[in-house]
Motif scaffolding. Sequence first.
Motif, PDB file in Angstrom:
ATOM      1  N   LYS A   2      43.889  44.537  37.418  1.00 31.27           N
ATOM      2  CA  LYS A   2      43.503  43.153  37.680  1.00 31.27           C
ATOM      3  C   LYS A   2      44.498  42.555  38.660  1.00 31.27           C
ATOM      4  O   LYS A   2      45.672  42.921  38.677  1.00 31.27           O
ATOM      5  CB  LYS A   2      43.505  42.351  36.385  1.00 31.27           C
ATOM      6  CG  LYS A   2      42.509  42.852  35.368  1.00 31.27           C
ATOM      7  CD  LYS A   2      42.645  42.074  34.087  1.00 31.27           C
ATOM      8  CE  LYS A   2      41.779  42.684  33.006  1.00 31.27           C
ATOM      9  NZ  LYS A   2      41.979  42.011  31.716  1.00 31.27           N
ATOM     10  N   GLU A   3      44.021  41.608  39.443  1.00 27.53           N
ATOM     11  CA  GLU A   3      44.873  40.981  40.446  1.00 27.53           C
ATOM     12  C   GLU A   3      44.527  39.501  40.557  1.00 27.53           C
ATOM     13  O   GLU A   3      43.365  39.128  40.638  1.00 27.53           O
ATOM     14  CB  GLU A   3      44.650  41.670  41.791  1.00 27.53           C
ATOM     15  CG  GLU A   3      45.654  41.325  42.834  1.00 27.53           C
ATOM     16  CD  GLU A   3      45.528  42.233  44.047  1.00 27.53           C
ATOM     17  OE1 GLU A   3      45.826  41.724  45.146  1.00 27.53           O
ATOM     18  OE2 GLU A   3      45.147  43.398  43.925  1.00 27.53           O
ATOM     19  N   LYS A   4      45.554  38.660  40.523  1.00 24.69           N
ATOM     20  CA  LYS A   4      45.389  37.205  40.647  1.00 24.69           C
ATOM     21  C   LYS A   4      46.448  36.658  41.586  1.00 24.69           C
ATOM     22  O   LYS A   4      47.508  37.240  41.752  1.00 24.69           O
ATOM     23  CB  LYS A   4      45.559  36.518  39.291  1.00 24.69           C
ATOM     24  CG  LYS A   4      44.673  37.016  38.195  1.00 24.69           C
ATOM     25  CD  LYS A   4      43.454  36.198  38.078  1.00 24.69           C
ATOM     26  CE  LYS A   4      42.635  36.745  36.906  1.00 24.69           C
ATOM     27  NZ  LYS A   4      41.578  35.923  36.519  1.00 24.69           N
ATOM     28  N   LYS A   5      46.175  35.508  42.173  1.00 25.07           N
ATOM     29  CA  LYS A   5      47.143  34.816  43.013  1.00 25.07           C
ATOM     30  C   LYS A   5      47.561  33.546  42.287  1.00 25.07           C
ATOM     31  O   LYS A   5      46.724  32.789  41.808  1.00 25.07           O
ATOM     32  CB  LYS A   5      46.537  34.491  44.367  1.00 25.07           C
ATOM     33  CG  LYS A   5      46.179  35.743  45.150  1.00 25.07           C
ATOM     34  CD  LYS A   5      46.127  35.468  46.617  1.00 25.07           C
ATOM     35  CE  LYS A   5      45.781  36.706  47.401  1.00 25.07           C
ATOM     36  NZ  LYS A   5      46.797  37.715  47.412  1.00 25.07           N
ATOM     37  N   ILE A   6      48.878  33.339  42.208  1.00 23.30           N
ATOM     38  CA  ILE A   6      49.413  32.170  41.508  1.00 23.30           C
ATOM     39  C   ILE A   6      50.455  31.469  42.372  1.00 23.30           C
ATOM     40  O   ILE A   6      50.956  32.035  43.343  1.00 23.30           O
ATOM     41  CB  ILE A   6      50.048  32.545  40.153  1.00 23.30           C
ATOM     42  CG1 ILE A   6      51.269  33.458  40.352  1.00 23.30           C
ATOM     43  CG2 ILE A   6      49.028  33.180  39.224  1.00 23.30           C
ATOM     44  CD1 ILE A   6      52.120  33.628  39.107  1.00 23.30           C
ATOM     45  N   ARG A   7      50.776  30.241  41.971  1.00 25.49           N
ATOM     46  CA  ARG A   7      51.866  29.490  42.600  1.00 25.49           C
ATOM     47  C   ARG A   7      52.672  28.844  41.483  1.00 25.49           C
ATOM     48  O   ARG A   7      52.129  28.124  40.648  1.00 25.49           O
ATOM     49  CB  ARG A   7      51.329  28.419  43.535  1.00 25.49           C
ATOM     50  CG  ARG A   7      52.452  27.586  44.157  1.00 25.49           C
ATOM     51  CD  ARG A   7      51.947  26.551  45.128  1.00 25.49           C
ATOM     52  NE  ARG A   7      51.523  27.224  46.338  1.00 25.49           N
ATOM     53  CZ  ARG A   7      50.435  26.897  47.028  1.00 25.49           C
ATOM     54  NH1 ARG A   7      49.655  25.931  46.625  1.00 25.49           N
ATOM     55  NH2 ARG A   7      50.118  27.539  48.131  1.00 25.49           N
TER      56      ARG A   7
END
Length: 77
Positions: A2-7
């Motif tokens: 799984k891959e997500k983009k966060i800040r």
Amino acid sequence: MKEKKIRLSSRQDVAEFVDAAGNCDFEINVGYDRVIIDAKSLLGMLGLGFSRILNVKYKGTNEQFEQALEKYEVACE
């Protein structure tokens, strides 16, 4: 995988994210450019700095971690 983009915008955000990652029994990697950090490392995560879009890769499921990801997830730019 799984891959997500966060800040993460503050030290508190980083601490909360690392705490959620620390409760997981699977590997979680966070990357920025060519740097890859273990998401369970507070110092490593703080070293990435704030307000950058980070790429999170992992292979497991944990409700607390998924909630943290949702909280910090950003739309792809």
